[in-house]
Motif scaffolding. Structure first.
Motif, PDB file in Angstrom:
ATOM      1  N   TRP A  62       0.837  -1.195   0.000  1.00  0.00           N
ATOM      2  CA  TRP A  62       0.000   0.000   0.000  1.00  0.00           C
ATOM      3  C   TRP A  62       0.881   1.257   0.000  1.00  0.00           C
ATOM      4  CZ3 TRP A  62      -5.320   0.362  -0.153  1.00  0.00           C
ATOM      5  CH2 TRP A  62      -5.876   1.617   0.128  1.00  0.00           C
ATOM      6  N   LYS A  63       1.920   1.234   0.841  1.00  0.00           N
ATOM      7  CA  LYS A  63       2.795   2.406   0.953  1.00  0.00           C
ATOM      8  C   LYS A  63       3.672   2.582  -0.284  1.00  0.00           C
ATOM      9  CE  LYS A  63       6.478   4.452   3.727  1.00  0.00           C
ATOM     10  NZ  LYS A  63       5.930   5.754   4.002  1.00  0.00           N
ATOM     11  N   TYR A  64       4.288   1.506  -0.759  1.00  0.00           N
ATOM     12  CA  TYR A  64       5.308   1.624  -1.799  1.00  0.00           C
ATOM     13  C   TYR A  64       4.777   1.451  -3.224  1.00  0.00           C
ATOM     14  CZ  TYR A  64       8.409   1.507   2.191  1.00  0.00           C
ATOM     15  OH  TYR A  64       9.032   1.804   3.374  1.00  0.00           O
ATOM     16  N   GLN A  65       3.516   1.095  -3.375  1.00  0.00           N
ATOM     17  CA  GLN A  65       2.905   0.988  -4.699  1.00  0.00           C
ATOM     18  C   GLN A  65       1.565   1.734  -4.711  1.00  0.00           C
ATOM     19  OE1 GLN A  65       2.937  -3.421  -5.025  1.00  0.00           O
ATOM     20  NE2 GLN A  65       4.278  -3.092  -6.778  1.00  0.00           N
ATOM     21  N   PRO A  66       1.593   3.040  -4.453  1.00  0.00           N
ATOM     22  CA  PRO A  66       0.326   3.774  -4.313  1.00  0.00           C
ATOM     23  C   PRO A  66      -0.547   3.731  -5.559  1.00  0.00           C
ATOM     24  CG  PRO A  66       2.196   5.292  -4.408  1.00  0.00           C
ATOM     25  CD  PRO A  66       2.760   3.903  -4.307  1.00  0.00           C
ATOM     26  N   ARG A  67       0.038   3.599  -6.731  1.00  0.00           N
ATOM     27  CA  ARG A  67      -0.777   3.571  -7.955  1.00  0.00           C
ATOM     28  C   ARG A  67      -1.590   2.276  -8.080  1.00  0.00           C
ATOM     29  NH1 ARG A  67       3.208   3.424 -11.865  1.00  0.00           N
ATOM     30  NH2 ARG A  67       4.724   3.355 -10.217  1.00  0.00           N
ATOM     31  N   LEU A  68      -1.191   1.263  -7.329  1.00  0.00           N
ATOM     32  CA  LEU A  68      -1.895  -0.021  -7.410  1.00  0.00           C
ATOM     33  C   LEU A  68      -2.895  -0.225  -6.270  1.00  0.00           C
ATOM     34  CD1 LEU A  68       1.082  -2.327  -8.426  1.00  0.00           C
ATOM     35  CD2 LEU A  68      -0.640  -1.281  -9.900  1.00  0.00           C
ATOM     36  N   ILE A 116       8.873  -8.722  -1.164  1.00  0.00           N
ATOM     37  CA  ILE A 116       9.915  -8.736  -2.207  1.00  0.00           C
ATOM     38  C   ILE A 116       9.527  -9.699  -3.322  1.00  0.00           C
ATOM     39  CG2 ILE A 116      12.298  -9.431  -2.702  1.00  0.00           C
ATOM     40  CD1 ILE A 116      13.004  -8.269   0.111  1.00  0.00           C
ATOM     41  N   ARG A 117       9.060 -10.879  -2.957  1.00  0.00           N
ATOM     42  CA  ARG A 117       8.647 -11.864  -3.977  1.00  0.00           C
ATOM     43  C   ARG A 117       7.503 -11.337  -4.838  1.00  0.00           C
ATOM     44  NH1 ARG A 117       9.334 -15.463   0.310  1.00  0.00           N
ATOM     45  NH2 ARG A 117       7.109 -15.522   0.696  1.00  0.00           N
ATOM     46  N   GLU A 118       6.563 -10.641  -4.213  1.00  0.00           N
ATOM     47  CA  GLU A 118       5.378 -10.185  -4.926  1.00  0.00           C
ATOM     48  C   GLU A 118       5.596  -8.901  -5.714  1.00  0.00           C
ATOM     49  OE1 GLU A 118       2.094 -10.049  -2.185  1.00  0.00           O
ATOM     50  OE2 GLU A 118       2.307 -12.163  -1.669  1.00  0.00           O
ATOM     51  N   THR A 119       6.550  -8.066  -5.279  1.00  0.00           N
ATOM     52  CA  THR A 119       6.726  -6.767  -5.927  1.00  0.00           C
ATOM     53  C   THR A 119       8.023  -6.642  -6.708  1.00  0.00           C
ATOM     54  OG1 THR A 119       7.868  -5.777  -4.036  1.00  0.00           O
ATOM     55  CG2 THR A 119       5.443  -5.616  -4.073  1.00  0.00           C
ATOM     56  N   GLY A 120       9.009  -7.442  -6.354  1.00  0.00           N
ATOM     57  CA  GLY A 120      10.330  -7.303  -6.964  1.00  0.00           C
ATOM     58  C   GLY A 120      11.166  -6.233  -6.287  1.00  0.00           C
ATOM     59  N   PHE A 121      10.602  -5.492  -5.333  1.00  0.00           N
ATOM     60  CA  PHE A 121      11.369  -4.482  -4.603  1.00  0.00           C
ATOM     61  C   PHE A 121      12.366  -5.195  -3.701  1.00  0.00           C
ATOM     62  CE2 PHE A 121       7.561  -1.310  -4.447  1.00  0.00           C
ATOM     63  CZ  PHE A 121       7.619  -1.176  -5.814  1.00  0.00           C
ATOM     64  N   ASP A 122      13.605  -4.737  -3.709  1.00  0.00           N
ATOM     65  CA  ASP A 122      14.570  -5.357  -2.803  1.00  0.00           C
ATOM     66  C   ASP A 122      15.180  -4.340  -1.850  1.00  0.00           C
ATOM     67  OD1 ASP A 122      16.160  -3.988  -4.537  1.00  0.00           O
ATOM     68  OD2 ASP A 122      17.319  -5.710  -5.198  1.00  0.00           O
ATOM     69  N   ASP A 123      14.644  -3.137  -1.847  1.00  0.00           N
ATOM     70  CA  ASP A 123      15.178  -2.091  -0.978  1.00  0.00           C
ATOM     71  C   ASP A 123      14.195  -1.724   0.136  1.00  0.00           C
ATOM     72  OD1 ASP A 123      13.336  -0.942  -2.675  1.00  0.00           O
ATOM     73  OD2 ASP A 123      14.464   0.902  -2.982  1.00  0.00           O
ATOM     74  N   LEU A 124      13.401  -2.686   0.551  1.00  0.00           N
ATOM     75  CA  LEU A 124      12.454  -2.447   1.643  1.00  0.00           C
ATOM     76  C   LEU A 124      13.219  -2.327   2.957  1.00  0.00           C
ATOM     77  CD1 LEU A 124       9.771  -5.057   0.602  1.00  0.00           C
ATOM     78  CD2 LEU A 124       9.613  -2.582   0.362  1.00  0.00           C
ATOM     79  N   PRO A 125      12.651  -1.639   3.936  1.00  0.00           N
ATOM     80  CA  PRO A 125      13.342  -1.477   5.224  1.00  0.00           C
ATOM     81  C   PRO A 125      13.716  -2.830   5.834  1.00  0.00           C
ATOM     82  CG  PRO A 125      11.324  -0.163   5.156  1.00  0.00           C
ATOM     83  CD  PRO A 125      11.333  -1.014   3.920  1.00  0.00           C
TER      84      PRO A 125
END
Length: 143
Positions: A62-68, A116-125
């Motif tokens: 919700w926080k890191y993908q606001p457009r979705l 990470i698995r669902e978004t591909g983001f690897d720079d999460l806190p």
């Protein structure tokens, strides 16, 4: 009354209940009953960990993908909060886990890996960005 624990656990459990209720102590399968009681506690802890990890994962998305953002994510967030409250109502002693730093770190690792698995983001806190009480607050949706 001789159903084996390994053969049919439901029939075995019903037999054990009947033995307990009739006071036929010598016939009770004490070792397996103890194992099952222990498993109930572990199962409740796993459910709390799993539901809280899903909740935090969705809050991070919700926080890191606001457009979705959409009703589906909002619904999942609210459903997980309700389910967590149900677990804590049924097993109030589990509330202590919500303040155990080691347990929370383990849960957050799971939430982070899921995200990470669902978004591909690897720079999460590396650590949860919100206190657990905030995560569980019904009105909380991160900006």
């Amino acid at each position: 009354m001789d159903t084996a624990y390994e053969t049919d656990i439901v029939a075995w459990a019903e037999e054990q209940v009947a033995l307990l209720r009739t006071g036929r102590w010598a016939l009770i399968d004490v070792a397996h009953i103890a194992e099952e009681i222990e498993a109930v506690g572990k199962s409740d802890r796993r459910e709390l960990l799993h539901r809280l990890a899903i909740l935090i994962s969705h809050l991070m998305k919700w926080k890191y993908q606001p457009r979705l953002r959409g009703r589906g994510w909002a619904s999942t967030i609210l459903e997980q909060r309700d389910s967590i409250e149900d677990v804590l109502t049924d097993s109030p002693s589990l509330r202590g886990l919500l303040h155990d730093p080691d347990w929370l770190a383990r849960m957050y690792r799971r939430a982070r890996n899921m995200t990470i698995r669902e978004t591909g983001f690897d720079d999460l806190p590396q650590q949860c960005p919100w206190p657990v009480d905030t995560v569980l607050a019904p009105e909380f949706f991160p900006d």
